[in-house]
Design a protein around this motif. Structure first.
Motif, PDB file in Angstrom:
ATOM      1  N   THR A  88       3.243 -38.772  57.764  1.00  0.00           N
ATOM      2  CA  THR A  88       1.930 -39.291  57.382  1.00  0.00           C
ATOM      3  C   THR A  88       1.540 -38.832  55.971  1.00  0.00           C
ATOM      4  O   THR A  88       0.938 -39.588  55.210  1.00  0.00           O
ATOM      5  CB  THR A  88       0.855 -38.863  58.390  1.00  0.00           C
ATOM      6  N   GLN A  89       1.917 -37.609  55.633  1.00  0.00           N
ATOM      7  CA  GLN A  89       1.644 -37.117  54.274  1.00  0.00           C
ATOM      8  C   GLN A  89       2.414 -37.949  53.255  1.00  0.00           C
ATOM      9  O   GLN A  89       1.877 -38.323  52.200  1.00  0.00           O
ATOM     10  CB  GLN A  89       2.035 -35.647  54.160  1.00  0.00           C
ATOM     11  N   TRP A  90       3.679 -38.231  53.551  1.00  0.00           N
ATOM     12  CA  TRP A  90       4.511 -39.014  52.640  1.00  0.00           C
ATOM     13  C   TRP A  90       3.971 -40.432  52.504  1.00  0.00           C
ATOM     14  O   TRP A  90       3.922 -40.987  51.398  1.00  0.00           O
ATOM     15  CB  TRP A  90       5.955 -39.039  53.144  1.00  0.00           C
ATOM     16  N   LEU A  91       3.553 -41.040  53.621  1.00  0.00           N
ATOM     17  CA  LEU A  91       3.019 -42.400  53.578  1.00  0.00           C
ATOM     18  C   LEU A  91       1.746 -42.463  52.740  1.00  0.00           C
ATOM     19  O   LEU A  91       1.554 -43.396  51.959  1.00  0.00           O
ATOM     20  CB  LEU A  91       2.733 -42.902  54.999  1.00  0.00           C
ATOM     21  N   ASN A  92       0.883 -41.473  52.906  1.00  0.00           N
ATOM     22  CA  ASN A  92      -0.362 -41.440  52.126  1.00  0.00           C
ATOM     23  C   ASN A  92      -0.088 -41.229  50.639  1.00  0.00           C
ATOM     24  O   ASN A  92      -0.814 -41.746  49.787  1.00  0.00           O
ATOM     25  CB  ASN A  92      -1.285 -40.339  52.646  1.00  0.00           C
ATOM     26  N   ALA A  93       0.974 -40.471  50.335  1.00  0.00           N
ATOM     27  CA  ALA A  93       1.322 -40.226  48.936  1.00  0.00           C
ATOM     28  C   ALA A  93       2.016 -41.433  48.306  1.00  0.00           C
ATOM     29  O   ALA A  93       2.142 -41.512  47.078  1.00  0.00           O
ATOM     30  CB  ALA A  93       2.222 -38.995  48.831  1.00  0.00           C
ATOM     31  N   ASN A  94       2.468 -42.369  49.159  1.00  0.00           N
ATOM     32  CA  ASN A  94       3.198 -43.536  48.661  1.00  0.00           C
ATOM     33  C   ASN A  94       2.522 -44.845  49.077  1.00  0.00           C
ATOM     34  O   ASN A  94       3.194 -45.842  49.386  1.00  0.00           O
ATOM     35  CB  ASN A  94       4.641 -43.508  49.174  1.00  0.00           C
ATOM     36  N   LYS A  95       1.193 -44.839  49.080  1.00  0.00           N
ATOM     37  CA  LYS A  95       0.440 -46.030  49.452  1.00  0.00           C
ATOM     38  C   LYS A  95       0.820 -47.218  48.559  1.00  0.00           C
ATOM     39  O   LYS A  95       0.913 -47.079  47.349  1.00  0.00           O
ATOM     40  CB  LYS A  95      -1.061 -45.769  49.306  1.00  0.00           C
ATOM     41  N   ALA A 103       5.398 -47.607  50.178  1.00  0.00           N
ATOM     42  CA  ALA A 103       6.133 -47.407  51.430  1.00  0.00           C
ATOM     43  C   ALA A 103       6.155 -48.711  52.220  1.00  0.00           C
ATOM     44  O   ALA A 103       5.197 -49.492  52.185  1.00  0.00           O
ATOM     45  CB  ALA A 103       5.473 -46.305  52.250  1.00  0.00           C
ATOM     46  N   ASN A 104       7.262 -48.964  52.913  1.00  0.00           N
ATOM     47  CA  ASN A 104       7.353 -50.212  53.656  1.00  0.00           C
ATOM     48  C   ASN A 104       7.760 -50.001  55.110  1.00  0.00           C
ATOM     49  O   ASN A 104       8.368 -49.006  55.474  1.00  0.00           O
ATOM     50  CB  ASN A 104       8.296 -51.207  52.962  1.00  0.00           C
ATOM     51  N   LEU A 105       7.389 -50.988  55.902  1.00  0.00           N
ATOM     52  CA  LEU A 105       7.623 -50.983  57.349  1.00  0.00           C
ATOM     53  C   LEU A 105       8.416 -52.232  57.709  1.00  0.00           C
ATOM     54  O   LEU A 105       7.951 -53.355  57.485  1.00  0.00           O
ATOM     55  CB  LEU A 105       6.273 -50.973  58.080  1.00  0.00           C
ATOM     56  N   ALA A 106       9.612 -52.051  58.246  1.00  0.00           N
ATOM     57  CA  ALA A 106      10.465 -53.185  58.597  1.00  0.00           C
ATOM     58  C   ALA A 106      10.154 -53.673  60.006  1.00  0.00           C
ATOM     59  O   ALA A 106       9.737 -52.907  60.872  1.00  0.00           O
ATOM     60  CB  ALA A 106      11.933 -52.790  58.506  1.00  0.00           C
ATOM     61  N   ASN A 107      10.360 -54.966  60.232  1.00  0.00           N
ATOM     62  CA  ASN A 107      10.313 -55.491  61.598  1.00  0.00           C
ATOM     63  C   ASN A 107      11.309 -56.636  61.732  1.00  0.00           C
ATOM     64  O   ASN A 107      11.862 -57.115  60.745  1.00  0.00           O
ATOM     65  CB  ASN A 107       8.895 -55.907  62.001  1.00  0.00           C
ATOM     66  N   ALA A 108      11.524 -57.071  62.981  1.00  0.00           N
ATOM     67  CA  ALA A 108      12.536 -58.085  63.258  1.00  0.00           C
ATOM     68  C   ALA A 108      11.981 -59.500  63.250  1.00  0.00           C
ATOM     69  O   ALA A 108      12.614 -60.424  63.741  1.00  0.00           O
ATOM     70  CB  ALA A 108      13.199 -57.797  64.602  1.00  0.00           C
ATOM     71  N   GLY A 109      10.796 -59.677  62.674  1.00  0.00           N
ATOM     72  CA  GLY A 109      10.211 -61.007  62.572  1.00  0.00           C
ATOM     73  C   GLY A 109       8.970 -61.162  63.426  1.00  0.00           C
ATOM     74  O   GLY A 109       8.723 -60.386  64.350  1.00  0.00           O
ATOM     75  N   LEU A 110       8.192 -62.178  63.119  1.00  0.00           N
ATOM     76  CA  LEU A 110       6.939 -62.442  63.817  1.00  0.00           C
ATOM     77  C   LEU A 110       7.182 -62.557  65.323  1.00  0.00           C
ATOM     78  O   LEU A 110       8.044 -63.303  65.769  1.00  0.00           O
ATOM     79  CB  LEU A 110       6.307 -63.736  63.305  1.00  0.00           C
ATOM     80  N   GLY A 111       6.413 -61.797  66.091  1.00  0.00           N
ATOM     81  CA  GLY A 111       6.516 -61.853  67.541  1.00  0.00           C
ATOM     82  C   GLY A 111       7.530 -60.906  68.134  1.00  0.00           C
ATOM     83  O   GLY A 111       7.596 -60.746  69.357  1.00  0.00           O
TER      84      GLY A 111
END
Length: 325
Positions: A140-147, A150-158
């Motif tokens: 969470t510290q890293w994510l806040n420092a890299n607003k 930082a990216n979040l992957a997913n396998a597609g809509l749904g």
């Protein structure tokens, strides 16, 4: 004579359903998986097919019909002949599709016969191995420092990872870029290669990567910790500070609407035997999945469960404002 003829339709119906029960299955059964091969739902389907072959008395062919968040495969089964030779194995997307898609080619509660719930699968929050964060607090510290970076992957809509990501972003309140892929396999490939930062995905797909040390594991998404040796040390996200966070991905089995009841009964009986198969139970346990052993293995309770899930996820998806035409 008229009385005699009046009984004939009922007698013919009884005879036809009896013949359907006796003859089924007349050929291999196609189990449609509405996602790509190699993904977590595909893995569940192949494990189930192995356990289902003997009690059902048929060869089972896995057909991957991916695209549009699982709706293409579901639509195919909804329109298939209702004879029990085409079945659908689908996950939580069966309940989320009505909120995600403005134009949906099928109605989850009207176009299928419900055969039973199969399993419930916790998810894991994982990251690329090169991330400097070693635990959830550091993440969470890293994510806040890299607003904004930082990216979040997913396998597609749904997809399961997309749904988990929606809740995660709402709870974290951090500006994350979303990177959507056409399936779990390419998303995991890029995570392993360090092209994306974090992903939320099912234990059936992440346990091996975690055990091999190829990804960083931060937490599980279920209400309780997962008891498998590979994941037992991982805290829940609720323990880690995201109070009330609880996401498990379930899988169920469906047939086209209008499939004769004797055929449904035969499939359900075979399913219940398969869900007690020792090899199947062990494979699912090794992957952190919990095989269902309650009333939801019956069609009516399965349908009640999905109805409740539709009511649960609709507001979450609408609040996020994510739709597909």
């Amino acid at each position: 004579m008229n009385l005699c003829f009046a009984w004939m339709p009922a007698a013919l119906l009884w005879a036809s359903t009896s013949l359907a029960m006796a003859a089924y299955p007349e050929k291999p059964v196609t189990l449609v998986v509405p996602f790509t091969a190699g993904g977590p739902t595909d893995r569940v389907a192949r494990d189930l097919a192995e356990a289902l072959r003997q009690p059902l008395g048929a060869s089972i062919i896995i057909e991957n019909v991916s695209g549009a968040g699982g709706t293409l495969g579901a639509t195919k089964v909804a329109k298939a002949p209702p004879d029990g030779h085409t079945l659908l194995l689908h996950h939580i997307g069966m309940a989320t599709a009505p909120a995600l898609y403005r134009q949906l080619a099928f109605k989850p509660l009207e176009d299928f016969e419900y055969l039973g719930l199969i399993n419930e699968v916790p998810m894991t929050l994982i990251g690329r191995a090169s991330l400097p964060a070693r635990n959830y607090g550091e993440l969470t510290q890293w994510l806040n420092a890299n607003k904004g970076r930082a990216n979040l992957a997913n396998a597609g809509l749904g997809s399961a990872s997309h749904l988990c990501g929606l809740l995660l972003r709402q709870h974290l309140r951090v500006d994350l870029m979303t990177v959507a892929y056409k399936g779990t396999a390419p998303a995991m490939t890029d995570l392993l290669g360090g092209q994306v930062d974090i992903m939320c995905d099912q234990t059936t797909n992440t346990t091996g990567q975690i055990e091999a040390g190829k990804v960083r594991a931060f937490a599980v998404t279920s209400a309780k910790r997962v008891s498998t040796p590979q994941l037992a040390s991982l805290p829940t996200l609720a323990e880690s500070g995201l109070k009330g966070f609880n996401v498990s991905i379930w899988h169920g089995l469906y047939a086209p609407k209008g499939t004769p009841q004797p055929v449904l009964d035969k499939i359900n009986s075979a399913l219940q035997i398969a869900l007690k198969d020792r090899a199947f139970l062990q494979r699912e346990s090794n992957l952190g999945a919990m095989v269902v052993n309650d009333a939801r293995v019956q069609g009516a309770e399965h349908k009640k469960f999905v109805t409740a899930e539709i009511a649960k996820w609709g507001p979450v998806i609408r609040a996020a404002g994510q739709y597909a035409d």
